[in-house]
Design a protein around this motif. Structure first.
Motif, PDB file in Angstrom:
ATOM      1  N   SER B 312      72.965  38.240 -63.039  1.00 39.41           N
ATOM      2  CA  SER B 312      72.109  38.064 -64.211  1.00 39.41           C
ATOM      3  C   SER B 312      71.356  36.747 -64.106  1.00 39.41           C
ATOM      4  O   SER B 312      71.793  35.820 -63.418  1.00 39.41           O
ATOM      5  CB  SER B 312      72.956  38.102 -65.481  1.00 39.41           C
ATOM      6  OG  SER B 312      74.104  37.292 -65.346  1.00 39.41           O
ATOM      7  N   ILE B 313      70.213  36.637 -64.816  1.00 38.48           N
ATOM      8  CA  ILE B 313      69.432  35.401 -64.736  1.00 38.48           C
ATOM      9  C   ILE B 313      69.756  34.427 -65.875  1.00 38.48           C
ATOM     10  O   ILE B 313      69.485  33.248 -65.770  1.00 38.48           O
ATOM     11  CB  ILE B 313      67.904  35.674 -64.676  1.00 38.48           C
ATOM     12  CG1 ILE B 313      67.434  36.468 -65.896  1.00 38.48           C
ATOM     13  CG2 ILE B 313      67.537  36.396 -63.388  1.00 38.48           C
ATOM     14  CD1 ILE B 313      65.917  36.534 -66.027  1.00 38.48           C
ATOM     15  N   VAL B 314      70.331  34.938 -66.974  1.00 38.82           N
ATOM     16  CA  VAL B 314      70.826  34.055 -68.042  1.00 38.82           C
ATOM     17  C   VAL B 314      72.128  34.661 -68.572  1.00 38.82           C
ATOM     18  O   VAL B 314      72.244  35.885 -68.687  1.00 38.82           O
ATOM     19  CB  VAL B 314      69.830  33.943 -69.228  1.00 38.82           C
ATOM     20  CG1 VAL B 314      70.334  32.915 -70.248  1.00 38.82           C
ATOM     21  CG2 VAL B 314      68.436  33.546 -68.752  1.00 38.82           C
ATOM     22  N   GLN B 315      73.110  33.763 -68.867  1.00 34.46           N
ATOM     23  CA  GLN B 315      74.356  34.216 -69.462  1.00 34.46           C
ATOM     24  C   GLN B 315      74.516  33.567 -70.839  1.00 34.46           C
ATOM     25  O   GLN B 315      74.177  32.394 -71.009  1.00 34.46           O
ATOM     26  CB  GLN B 315      75.563  33.857 -68.581  1.00 34.46           C
ATOM     27  CG  GLN B 315      75.554  34.535 -67.217  1.00 34.46           C
ATOM     28  CD  GLN B 315      74.723  33.766 -66.201  1.00 34.46           C
ATOM     29  OE1 GLN B 315      74.640  32.538 -66.248  1.00 34.46           O
ATOM     30  NE2 GLN B 315      74.089  34.486 -65.287  1.00 34.46           N
ATOM     31  N   PHE B 316      75.017  34.349 -71.774  1.00 37.55           N
ATOM     32  CA  PHE B 316      75.271  33.868 -73.132  1.00 37.55           C
ATOM     33  C   PHE B 316      76.758  34.043 -73.444  1.00 37.55           C
ATOM     34  O   PHE B 316      77.414  34.886 -72.840  1.00 37.55           O
ATOM     35  CB  PHE B 316      74.441  34.676 -74.136  1.00 37.55           C
ATOM     36  CG  PHE B 316      72.962  34.644 -73.865  1.00 37.55           C
ATOM     37  CD1 PHE B 316      72.169  33.644 -74.390  1.00 37.55           C
ATOM     38  CD2 PHE B 316      72.363  35.610 -73.065  1.00 37.55           C
ATOM     39  CE1 PHE B 316      70.796  33.604 -74.140  1.00 37.55           C
ATOM     40  CE2 PHE B 316      70.998  35.585 -72.802  1.00 37.55           C
ATOM     41  CZ  PHE B 316      70.219  34.579 -73.338  1.00 37.55           C
ATOM     42  N   PRO B 317      77.274  33.272 -74.423  1.00 36.27           N
ATOM     43  CA  PRO B 317      78.692  33.410 -74.778  1.00 36.27           C
ATOM     44  C   PRO B 317      79.040  34.852 -75.193  1.00 36.27           C
ATOM     45  O   PRO B 317      78.171  35.589 -75.672  1.00 36.27           O
ATOM     46  CB  PRO B 317      78.848  32.457 -75.965  1.00 36.27           C
ATOM     47  CG  PRO B 317      77.731  31.482 -75.824  1.00 36.27           C
ATOM     48  CD  PRO B 317      76.599  32.224 -75.196  1.00 36.27           C
ATOM     49  N   GLY B 318      80.278  35.226 -75.021  1.00 31.12           N
ATOM     50  CA  GLY B 318      80.718  36.608 -75.195  1.00 31.12           C
ATOM     51  C   GLY B 318      80.549  37.199 -76.580  1.00 31.12           C
ATOM     52  O   GLY B 318      80.612  36.487 -77.585  1.00 31.12           O
ATOM     53  N   HIS B 319      80.339  38.502 -76.606  1.00 32.65           N
ATOM     54  CA  HIS B 319      80.372  39.350 -77.814  1.00 32.65           C
ATOM     55  C   HIS B 319      79.255  39.110 -78.819  1.00 32.65           C
ATOM     56  O   HIS B 319      79.287  39.660 -79.914  1.00 32.65           O
ATOM     57  CB  HIS B 319      81.734  39.216 -78.517  1.00 32.65           C
ATOM     58  CG  HIS B 319      82.897  39.356 -77.590  1.00 32.65           C
ATOM     59  ND1 HIS B 319      83.182  40.532 -76.928  1.00 32.65           N
ATOM     60  CD2 HIS B 319      83.835  38.457 -77.166  1.00 32.65           C
ATOM     61  CE1 HIS B 319      84.255  40.358 -76.157  1.00 32.65           C
ATOM     62  NE2 HIS B 319      84.664  39.109 -76.274  1.00 32.65           N
ATOM     63  N   LEU B 320      78.248  38.288 -78.456  1.00 27.90           N
ATOM     64  CA  LEU B 320      77.180  38.000 -79.418  1.00 27.90           C
ATOM     65  C   LEU B 320      76.272  39.209 -79.653  1.00 27.90           C
ATOM     66  O   LEU B 320      75.542  39.255 -80.633  1.00 27.90           O
ATOM     67  CB  LEU B 320      76.329  36.807 -78.962  1.00 27.90           C
ATOM     68  CG  LEU B 320      77.051  35.472 -78.743  1.00 27.90           C
ATOM     69  CD1 LEU B 320      76.034  34.365 -78.466  1.00 27.90           C
ATOM     70  CD2 LEU B 320      77.898  35.091 -79.943  1.00 27.90           C
ATOM     71  N   ALA B 321      76.307  40.174 -78.758  1.00 27.21           N
ATOM     72  CA  ALA B 321      75.589  41.447 -78.908  1.00 27.21           C
ATOM     73  C   ALA B 321      74.063  41.313 -78.900  1.00 27.21           C
ATOM     74  O   ALA B 321      73.406  41.379 -79.934  1.00 27.21           O
ATOM     75  CB  ALA B 321      76.041  42.173 -80.184  1.00 27.21           C
ATOM     76  N   PRO B 322      73.480  41.133 -77.697  1.00 32.72           N
ATOM     77  CA  PRO B 322      72.015  41.020 -77.598  1.00 32.72           C
ATOM     78  C   PRO B 322      71.352  42.378 -77.815  1.00 32.72           C
ATOM     79  O   PRO B 322      71.334  43.214 -76.925  1.00 32.72           O
ATOM     80  CB  PRO B 322      71.802  40.527 -76.160  1.00 32.72           C
ATOM     81  CG  PRO B 322      73.002  40.987 -75.404  1.00 32.72           C
ATOM     82  CD  PRO B 322      74.137  41.038 -76.381  1.00 32.72           C
ATOM     83  N   ASN B 323      70.806  42.608 -78.997  1.00 36.76           N
ATOM     84  CA  ASN B 323      70.295  43.937 -79.345  1.00 36.76           C
ATOM     85  C   ASN B 323      68.818  44.152 -79.046  1.00 36.76           C
ATOM     86  O   ASN B 323      68.348  45.280 -79.104  1.00 36.76           O
ATOM     87  CB  ASN B 323      70.550  44.224 -80.827  1.00 36.76           C
ATOM     88  CG  ASN B 323      71.816  45.030 -81.035  1.00 36.76           C
ATOM     89  OD1 ASN B 323      72.686  45.050 -80.158  1.00 36.76           O
ATOM     90  ND2 ASN B 323      71.933  45.682 -82.167  1.00 36.76           N
ATOM     91  N   ALA B 324      68.090  43.066 -78.800  1.00 40.60           N
ATOM     92  CA  ALA B 324      66.666  43.238 -78.503  1.00 40.60           C
ATOM     93  C   ALA B 324      66.158  42.060 -77.683  1.00 40.60           C
ATOM     94  O   ALA B 324      66.646  40.937 -77.825  1.00 40.60           O
ATOM     95  CB  ALA B 324      65.858  43.352 -79.784  1.00 40.60           C
ATOM     96  N   ILE B 325      65.164  42.348 -76.811  1.00 41.41           N
ATOM     97  CA  ILE B 325      64.468  41.280 -76.084  1.00 41.41           C
ATOM     98  C   ILE B 325      62.977  41.598 -76.144  1.00 41.41           C
ATOM     99  O   ILE B 325      62.587  42.761 -76.062  1.00 41.41           O
ATOM    100  CB  ILE B 325      64.947  41.153 -74.613  1.00 41.41           C
ATOM    101  CG1 ILE B 325      64.123  40.078 -73.874  1.00 41.41           C
ATOM    102  CG2 ILE B 325      64.884  42.479 -73.875  1.00 41.41           C
ATOM    103  CD1 ILE B 325      64.671  39.706 -72.500  1.00 41.41           C
TER     104      ILE B 325
END
Lengths: 138, 424
Positions: B312-325
């Motif tokens: 992946s090119i960016v990682q975010f903390p767990g379980h935040l649920a990225p629903n849209a980009i």
């Protein structure tokens, strides 16, 4: 007079029964909370409020406070069908929890039925045993 | 006590007045207009928000047409319609006209060149737009997609060459023999990957397509809800929801805090044929690398085949649920936002009993398709006082950029839509 005495006696008996059962209920709820924290809380949340459209809430629903057999069956067999509670649909999968002992299931369900604003009769290990037997027969 | 009683009396009188007034339209109107600054959310200095529409229902993804019309896909049909069109006639940002159509539940929506695309949980529909009006004769261009309720939402994006990309989420947590059963091991190869757990490419101009005429464009993606085509580099980008239950099932490997932030939520740049590694791999936020999942023999040291998977090119903390980009292709926002990505995080649940997190929109600065700096929170306070999934006031779910360069955000808890502009 005689009737009055009988009523009084019955009252004493009932009060006695309740106060005799109360410590049992309290202990079951306490043990049940531990089971809840290990196996249920991750999905149903600390206060039983659940997750919208995924994990059902455990308060204000007859799934929890209604028929004991139905509730015990959910724990033993899991749940992989769409259910609707108060107009909201819940879609996540719950795995069977038949690996839990009769006592553990009785405790956790007694805890859930007496927490999060719920008030419903305790569930006994015998209740769980009966449902487990009827499920394995199928 | 006395004042409480008077308050109660006053409330009762008010309620009586309302219930006997009979004018429900009027009541609805007074309830509908929110007074809060920026519609209740917080923004960086110079930005403002207005509430475009409110209480639409389960407002999932959104799309803006070239004429400024905003389309909202509802997760649940409301008032007979599963798609809402919002039109702002006087340019104040608020919808003056609300139309609903399309009698199916779903999450995905996209619009381009006078064609509107919307999804149910197993199909993609196409509507023509003639003279700024949707012709209510949907054509099913894709059908028969896996729908087993779990991770069933089909979200979509369009490229510039006549293709549509459809996320088909895996109906599973980590492809165990018995789904979501503690101790159940992972299946290898994972049979789910044949028809789900990836992104499929279809043609926009062919009716009745399914797996046999679609292309599995990318695989090894557990559940992508956010996806967008980055026209700057002509490539597909997707945000994956990572697996659940690491702490609950493997407390010997992950303590409670580690379980709350693991695995990472990931942003992928996907070339055709990409394999992102699910269900065999997860991204460990502490070790900063892709590792074998415990269901496949992982122990937080083994990397195995995960070294060869797409990173992946960016990682975010767990379980935040990225629903849209959504990529910011407008010019109304300051220079630093050009070609960067906004990501809406729905907010966590699998962190309990640790505090929940997310419920915000972040910005990732990017150039030529690659991040140029750290991500930062852009819009916040959607949840309000309590960051809990069932109690959050709003949960960000969809994003879109308008022709005027405004950023739109949708909420699927109550159905509020914000329009965010920059004032200088």
């Amino acid at each position: 007079m005689k009737i009055k005495m009988t009523v009084l006696l019955i009252c004493f008996f009932v009060i006695g029964l309740i106060s005799w059962q109360q410590p049992d209920l309290k202990a079951s709820i306490e043990r049940g909370q531990k089971v809840y924290e290990t196996y249920c809380l991750g999905c149903h949340q600390s206060d039983g409020s659940g997750v919208p459209r995924l994990n059902p809430p455990l308060s204000k629903t007859t799934y929890v406070t209604g028929d004991k057999k139905k509730l015990i069956t959910v724990v033993l067999a899991g749940l992989d069908t769409e259910i609707e509670i108060n107009g909201e649909v819940y879609n996540n999968v719950m795995a069977p929890h038949d690996f839990l002992k009769d006592q553990e299931i009785a405790d956790v369900l007694t805890y859930v039925r007496n927490s999060f604003g719920n008030k419903a009769a305790a569930i006994t290990p015998a209740d769980v045993k009966n449902v487990r037997a009827s499920l394995t027969k199928k | 006590m006395k004042s409480k009683f008077s308050l109660f009396l006053l409330m009762s009188l008010f309620l009586m007045h309302v219930s006997f007034a009979g004018d429900t339209t009027k009541l609805r109107k007074t309830v509908k207009v929110p007074d809060e600054v920026n519609g209740g959310i917080t923004l960086p200095a110079g930005f403002n928000a207005v509430v475009v529409a409110d209480t639409l229902g389960v407002a999932r993804h959104i799309a803006v047409d070239a004429n400024g019309d905003l389309y909202v896909k509802l997760g649940r049909v409301k008032g007979g319609g599963g798609i809402v069109r919002l039109r702002d006639k006087n340019g104040d940002g608020k919808a003056d006209e609300i139309k609903t159509f399309g009698d199916f539940n779903g999450s995905g929506i996209a619009v381009k060149n006078n064609v509107l695309y919307a999804t149910s949980d197993d199909a993609v529909f196409k509507y023509n737009i003639v003279n700024n009006e949707v012709v209510n004769q949907p054509e099913k261009i894709v059908q028969g997609l896996v729908n087993k309720r779990q991770h069933a939402s089909k979200t979509i994006t369009l490229d510039n060459a006549g293709n549509i990309y459809v996320n088909i989420g895996a109906p599973s947590n980590v492809c165990q023999t018995s789904d979501r059963q503690k101790g159940s091991m992972g299946m290898k190869p994972c049979p789910i990957l044949d028809s789900a757990g990836g992104i499929w490419q279809f043609k926009t101009n062919v009716a009745g397509q399914s797996y046999n005429n679609g292309v599995r464009y990318a695989t090894g993606l557990r559940n992508v809800v956010g996806l967008d085509w980055n026209s700057e580099v002509n490539e597909l980008y997707a945000t994956q929801h990572g697996r659940d239950m690491l702490f609950q099932w493997y407390p010997e490997m992950f303590n409670q805090q580690e379980g709350a932030v693991n695995p990472a939520e990931e942003l992928f740049r996907l070339k055709p044929g990409a394999d992102a590694g699910w269900p065999y791999c997860y991204f460990d936020i502490g070790k900063k690398q892709k590792m074998l999942n415990p269901e496949y023999g992982g122990d937080r040291t083994k990397v195995g085949e995960c070294a060869e998977k797409v990173q992946s090119i960016v990682q975010f903390p767990g379980h935040l649920a990225p629903n849209a980009i959504v990529f910011y292709n407008g010019t109304a926002f300051p220079e630093k936002y050009r070609n960067g990505a906004f990501i809406a995080f729905h907010g966590s649940w699998n962190r309990a009993p640790e505090p929940q997190a997310g419920y915000f929109v972040v910005f990732v600065p990017m150039k030529n398709g690659s991040p140029t700096g750290e991500w930062e929170v852009f819009a916040d306070n959607f949840a309000g006082a309590v960051k809990e999934p069932a109690k959050a006031t709003y949960r960000p779910c969809g994003l879109a950029v308008g022709p005027d360069g405004a950023l739109y955000v949708s909420d699927d808890q109550k159905g509020r839509i914000w329009k965010i502009t920059y004032a200088r």
